[in-house]
Motif scaffolding. Structure first.
Motif, PDB file in Angstrom:
ATOM      1  N   GLY A 191     -14.718 -33.633 -30.435  1.00 33.94           N
ATOM      2  CA  GLY A 191     -16.105 -33.261 -30.695  1.00 33.94           C
ATOM      3  C   GLY A 191     -16.799 -34.322 -31.504  1.00 33.94           C
ATOM      4  O   GLY A 191     -16.355 -35.482 -31.577  1.00 33.94           O
ATOM      5  N   TYR A 192     -17.895 -33.919 -32.140  1.00 33.81           N
ATOM      6  CA  TYR A 192     -18.722 -34.841 -32.904  1.00 33.81           C
ATOM      7  C   TYR A 192     -18.989 -34.275 -34.296  1.00 33.81           C
ATOM      8  O   TYR A 192     -18.887 -33.067 -34.528  1.00 33.81           O
ATOM      9  N   ALA A 193     -19.368 -35.162 -35.219  1.00 33.36           N
ATOM     10  CA  ALA A 193     -19.707 -34.727 -36.574  1.00 33.36           C
ATOM     11  C   ALA A 193     -20.757 -35.658 -37.160  1.00 33.36           C
ATOM     12  O   ALA A 193     -20.912 -36.808 -36.714  1.00 33.36           O
ATOM     13  N   ILE A 194     -21.469 -35.168 -38.164  1.00 36.42           N
ATOM     14  CA  ILE A 194     -22.342 -36.027 -38.960  1.00 36.42           C
ATOM     15  C   ILE A 194     -21.459 -36.965 -39.767  1.00 36.42           C
ATOM     16  O   ILE A 194     -20.428 -36.553 -40.302  1.00 36.42           O
ATOM     17  N   GLY A 195     -21.866 -38.218 -39.884  1.00 36.90           N
ATOM     18  CA  GLY A 195     -21.067 -39.164 -40.653  1.00 36.90           C
ATOM     19  C   GLY A 195     -21.891 -39.964 -41.641  1.00 36.90           C
ATOM     20  O   GLY A 195     -23.068 -40.255 -41.402  1.00 36.90           O
ATOM     21  N   ASN A 196     -21.274 -40.286 -42.776  1.00 40.93           N
ATOM     22  CA  ASN A 196     -21.815 -41.273 -43.709  1.00 40.93           C
ATOM     23  C   ASN A 196     -20.825 -42.422 -43.715  1.00 40.93           C
ATOM     24  O   ASN A 196     -19.780 -42.353 -44.345  1.00 40.93           O
ATOM     25  N   GLU A 197     -21.185 -43.495 -42.978  1.00 45.91           N
ATOM     26  CA  GLU A 197     -20.225 -44.584 -42.791  1.00 45.91           C
ATOM     27  C   GLU A 197     -20.056 -45.436 -44.049  1.00 45.91           C
ATOM     28  O   GLU A 197     -19.008 -46.010 -44.263  1.00 45.91           O
ATOM     29  N   PHE A 198     -21.084 -45.533 -44.903  1.00 42.39           N
ATOM     30  CA  PHE A 198     -20.975 -46.088 -46.243  1.00 42.39           C
ATOM     31  C   PHE A 198     -20.473 -47.535 -46.250  1.00 42.39           C
ATOM     32  O   PHE A 198     -19.332 -47.798 -45.919  1.00 42.39           O
ATOM     33  N   SER A 199     -21.340 -48.461 -46.616  1.00 42.73           N
ATOM     34  CA  SER A 199     -21.011 -49.887 -46.552  1.00 42.73           C
ATOM     35  C   SER A 199     -21.596 -50.640 -47.739  1.00 42.73           C
ATOM     36  O   SER A 199     -22.436 -50.122 -48.472  1.00 42.73           O
ATOM     37  N   ASP A 200     -21.154 -51.879 -47.870  1.00 41.88           N
ATOM     38  CA  ASP A 200     -21.658 -52.786 -48.907  1.00 41.88           C
ATOM     39  C   ASP A 200     -22.602 -53.782 -48.244  1.00 41.88           C
ATOM     40  O   ASP A 200     -22.185 -54.825 -47.747  1.00 41.88           O
ATOM     41  N   HIS A 201     -23.891 -53.457 -48.243  1.00 43.37           N
ATOM     42  CA  HIS A 201     -24.849 -54.271 -47.504  1.00 43.37           C
ATOM     43  C   HIS A 201     -25.169 -55.590 -48.196  1.00 43.37           C
ATOM     44  O   HIS A 201     -25.594 -56.542 -47.533  1.00 43.37           O
ATOM     45  N   VAL A 202     -25.008 -55.665 -49.499  1.00 36.83           N
ATOM     46  CA  VAL A 202     -25.232 -56.924 -50.210  1.00 36.83           C
ATOM     47  C   VAL A 202     -24.183 -57.948 -49.781  1.00 36.83           C
ATOM     48  O   VAL A 202     -24.491 -59.115 -49.508  1.00 36.83           O
ATOM     49  N   THR A 203     -22.940 -57.513 -49.711  1.00 35.86           N
ATOM     50  CA  THR A 203     -21.870 -58.398 -49.255  1.00 35.86           C
ATOM     51  C   THR A 203     -22.126 -58.860 -47.828  1.00 35.86           C
ATOM     52  O   THR A 203     -22.000 -60.037 -47.495  1.00 35.86           O
ATOM     53  N   GLU A 204     -22.515 -57.935 -46.966  1.00 33.58           N
ATOM     54  CA  GLU A 204     -22.792 -58.292 -45.571  1.00 33.58           C
ATOM     55  C   GLU A 204     -23.955 -59.266 -45.468  1.00 33.58           C
ATOM     56  O   GLU A 204     -23.916 -60.226 -44.698  1.00 33.58           O
ATOM     57  N   ARG A 205     -25.008 -59.019 -46.233  1.00 34.46           N
ATOM     58  CA  ARG A 205     -26.206 -59.847 -46.144  1.00 34.46           C
ATOM     59  C   ARG A 205     -25.940 -61.281 -46.597  1.00 34.46           C
ATOM     60  O   ARG A 205     -26.504 -62.230 -46.064  1.00 34.46           O
ATOM     61  N   PHE A 206     -25.057 -61.467 -47.580  1.00 36.49           N
ATOM     62  CA  PHE A 206     -24.779 -62.809 -48.099  1.00 36.49           C
ATOM     63  C   PHE A 206     -24.233 -63.720 -47.009  1.00 36.49           C
ATOM     64  O   PHE A 206     -24.614 -64.881 -46.892  1.00 36.49           O
ATOM     65  N   ASN A 207     -23.339 -63.173 -46.206  1.00 39.43           N
ATOM     66  CA  ASN A 207     -22.770 -63.945 -45.100  1.00 39.43           C
ATOM     67  C   ASN A 207     -22.267 -62.951 -44.069  1.00 39.43           C
ATOM     68  O   ASN A 207     -21.399 -62.124 -44.362  1.00 39.43           O
ATOM     69  N   TYR A 208     -22.803 -63.036 -42.852  1.00 40.82           N
ATOM     70  CA  TYR A 208     -22.448 -62.056 -41.834  1.00 40.82           C
ATOM     71  C   TYR A 208     -20.955 -62.076 -41.500  1.00 40.82           C
ATOM     72  O   TYR A 208     -20.411 -61.086 -41.011  1.00 40.82           O
ATOM     73  N   LEU A 209     -20.285 -63.191 -41.781  1.00 47.36           N
ATOM     74  CA  LEU A 209     -18.840 -63.232 -41.550  1.00 47.36           C
ATOM     75  C   LEU A 209     -18.092 -62.340 -42.541  1.00 47.36           C
ATOM     76  O   LEU A 209     -16.893 -62.110 -42.393  1.00 47.36           O
ATOM     77  N   TRP A 210     -18.807 -61.841 -43.548  1.00 48.07           N
ATOM     78  CA  TRP A 210     -18.202 -60.896 -44.494  1.00 48.07           C
ATOM     79  C   TRP A 210     -18.426 -59.444 -44.083  1.00 48.07           C
ATOM     80  O   TRP A 210     -18.152 -58.529 -44.858  1.00 48.07           O
ATOM     81  N   LEU A 211     -18.937 -59.238 -42.883  1.00 44.28           N
ATOM     82  CA  LEU A 211     -19.135 -57.863 -42.410  1.00 44.28           C
ATOM     83  C   LEU A 211     -17.843 -57.061 -42.505  1.00 44.28           C
ATOM     84  O   LEU A 211     -17.844 -55.907 -42.935  1.00 44.28           O
ATOM     85  N   ALA A 212     -16.726 -57.686 -42.113  1.00 42.93           N
ATOM     86  CA  ALA A 212     -15.443 -56.971 -42.141  1.00 42.93           C
ATOM     87  C   ALA A 212     -15.106 -56.495 -43.549  1.00 42.93           C
ATOM     88  O   ALA A 212     -14.613 -55.384 -43.744  1.00 42.93           O
ATOM     89  N   HIS A 213     -15.380 -57.339 -44.561  1.00 44.91           N
ATOM     90  CA  HIS A 213     -15.141 -56.939 -45.952  1.00 44.91           C
ATOM     91  C   HIS A 213     -16.066 -55.790 -46.346  1.00 44.91           C
ATOM     92  O   HIS A 213     -15.651 -54.862 -47.048  1.00 44.91           O
ATOM     93  N   SER A 214     -17.313 -55.856 -45.907  1.00 48.37           N
ATOM     94  CA  SER A 214     -18.311 -54.862 -46.327  1.00 48.37           C
ATOM     95  C   SER A 214     -18.001 -53.468 -45.803  1.00 48.37           C
ATOM     96  O   SER A 214     -18.477 -52.475 -46.352  1.00 48.37           O
ATOM     97  N   LYS A 215     -17.205 -53.383 -44.741  1.00 44.16           N
ATOM     98  CA  LYS A 215     -16.899 -52.090 -44.126  1.00 44.16           C
ATOM     99  C   LYS A 215     -15.654 -51.429 -44.701  1.00 44.16           C
ATOM    100  O   LYS A 215     -15.402 -50.254 -44.437  1.00 44.16           O
ATOM    101  N   LEU A 216     -14.859 -52.174 -45.458  1.00 45.23           N
ATOM    102  CA  LEU A 216     -13.620 -51.604 -46.015  1.00 45.23           C
ATOM    103  C   LEU A 216     -13.959 -50.773 -47.253  1.00 45.23           C
ATOM    104  O   LEU A 216     -13.688 -51.160 -48.391  1.00 45.23           O
ATOM    105  N   ARG A 217     -14.542 -49.633 -46.998  1.00 43.21           N
ATOM    106  CA  ARG A 217     -15.002 -48.717 -48.041  1.00 43.21           C
ATOM    107  C   ARG A 217     -14.639 -47.289 -47.637  1.00 43.21           C
ATOM    108  O   ARG A 217     -14.205 -47.030 -46.515  1.00 43.21           O
ATOM    109  N   ALA A 218     -14.850 -46.374 -48.545  1.00 42.17           N
ATOM    110  CA  ALA A 218     -14.659 -44.952 -48.234  1.00 42.17           C
ATOM    111  C   ALA A 218     -15.730 -44.511 -47.243  1.00 42.17           C
ATOM    112  O   ALA A 218     -16.694 -45.232 -46.950  1.00 42.17           O
ATOM    113  N   CYS A 219     -15.583 -43.313 -46.706  1.00 45.61           N
ATOM    114  CA  CYS A 219     -16.591 -42.727 -45.834  1.00 45.61           C
ATOM    115  C   CYS A 219     -16.402 -41.215 -45.848  1.00 45.61           C
ATOM    116  O   CYS A 219     -15.433 -40.698 -46.406  1.00 45.61           O
TER     117      CYS A 219
END
Length: 335
Positions: A191-219
């Protein structure tokens, strides 16, 4: 049909949502995971299995919320066998949000030469042009990321921790698909659910190659599991509440009618990998968003509450921002 998981007499319990006041207990072991395995083995729908296992016991829904006894609506007995992943640049408008974050002026117009587009815009345009292929065909693959295993998931109504090294604690209001892999390696959407994926957008914005780091967070996702055919157009509201007052609020759209990709195409490009078809595993897959408080320069602080309301999927998902103790890690030690 909408289901929840909760603690009742300190036992993992599944219940069907009757209304905003009551839930009806479902008999079964291993929660929704066990019911899904039964449905797969018997060749039945999850709805059929749940209806056959309904008991006469009803619980006070508001009390479960107040006492923080809600759990994520799908869990695996071993968190290491729950994989949490997601896709980005999937929603109409998501490229504009990404561009605003990365201060890029380019728009995905046919008048712009392909070589002049950013990687984000190029990927977004591929989805717009071919992300909803006909049955039996495959569209372009989306942006994909890994968040962690079941240990990164926190229950609705509880704190969502941000690590000491994080530079941002931004919500991402999303639709999440929940899956169980059968014994033969066939993925089944529960099925489906509401989600809060929760990320570090400052880290992602600094360098897009850090997207992978920015996603390693709780949710977090839930509190309800929506079972059945998903409406093509889903309208919700995402808000940040501070000291009892709304700090920021914005509507958001999701569902296939508001996406550049079909859900089937996103699922294909996740489960095409053999290691994501391991029998018995649970998968939580976030489908992306185009609405972020970060894009409006909101800085969330500990104690602020995230509220993601998607009425078609039941009760809103709420979590308070917490903090994670500094692990004090510096480097691995040699044996």
């Amino acid at each position: 049909m909408r289901l929840i998981q909760c603690l009742n007499d300190d036992r993992l319990t599944v219940a069907m949502v009757v209304d905003e006041h009551e839930v009806q207990v479902v008999d079964g072991d291993e929660g929704v995971y066990g019911l899904a395995k039964r449905a797969i083995a018997d060749g039945d729908s999850l709805t059929t299995v749940v209806e056959a296992a309904l008991t006469e016991t009803r619980l006070d829904y508001a009390r479960l919320v107040e006492e923080r006894r809600l759990l994520p609506p799908l869990t695996h007995p071993d968190p290491a066998h729950c994989l949490v992943t997601g896709t980005g640049l999937t929603h109409l408008g998501s490229a504009d949000t990404r561009s605003a974050m990365h201060a890029a002026a380019m728009q995905p117009s046919d008048k712009v030469d392909e070589s002049e587009l950013t990687d984000s815009m190029r990927m977004f345009r591929m989805g717009v042009e071919a992300g909803k292929p006909s049955a039996g065909e495959v569209g372009p693959q989306p942006e994909w990321f890994y968040k962690g295993d079941g240990d990164c998931v926190v229950a609705p109504e509880t704190e969502i921790p941000s690590p000491s090294f994080a530079q941002d604690a931004g919500e991402e209001p999303e639709l999440a698909g929940l899956y169980v892999v059968g014994r033969d390696g066939q993925p089944w959407r529960v099925g489906y659910a509401i989600g809060n994926e929760f990320s570090d957008h400052v880290t992602e914005r600094f360098n897009y190659l850090w997207l992978a780091h920015s996603k390693l967070r709780a949710c977090s996702f839930g509190p309800e599991l929506f079972v059945g055919e998903l409406p093509a157009n889903l309208e919700g509201t995402s808000r940040i509440v501070r000291d009892g007052r709304t700090l920021w609020e914005k509507p958001f759209l999701t569902g296939e009618g508001n996406m550049a990709h079909s859900l089937a195409n996103l699922e294909h490009h996740h489960f095409k990998y053999r290691n994501f078809r391991r029998p018995g595993d649970v998968h939580v897959h976030f489908f992306g968003t185009a609405t972020l408080s970060f894009a409006d320069k909101i800085v969330v602080e500990p104690g602020d509450r995230y509220e993601i309301d998607l009425p078609a999927l039941g009760r809103p998902l709420r979590n308070v921002l917490g903090s994670e103790d500094d692990f004090g890690y510096s480097a691995a030690k040699a044996l």
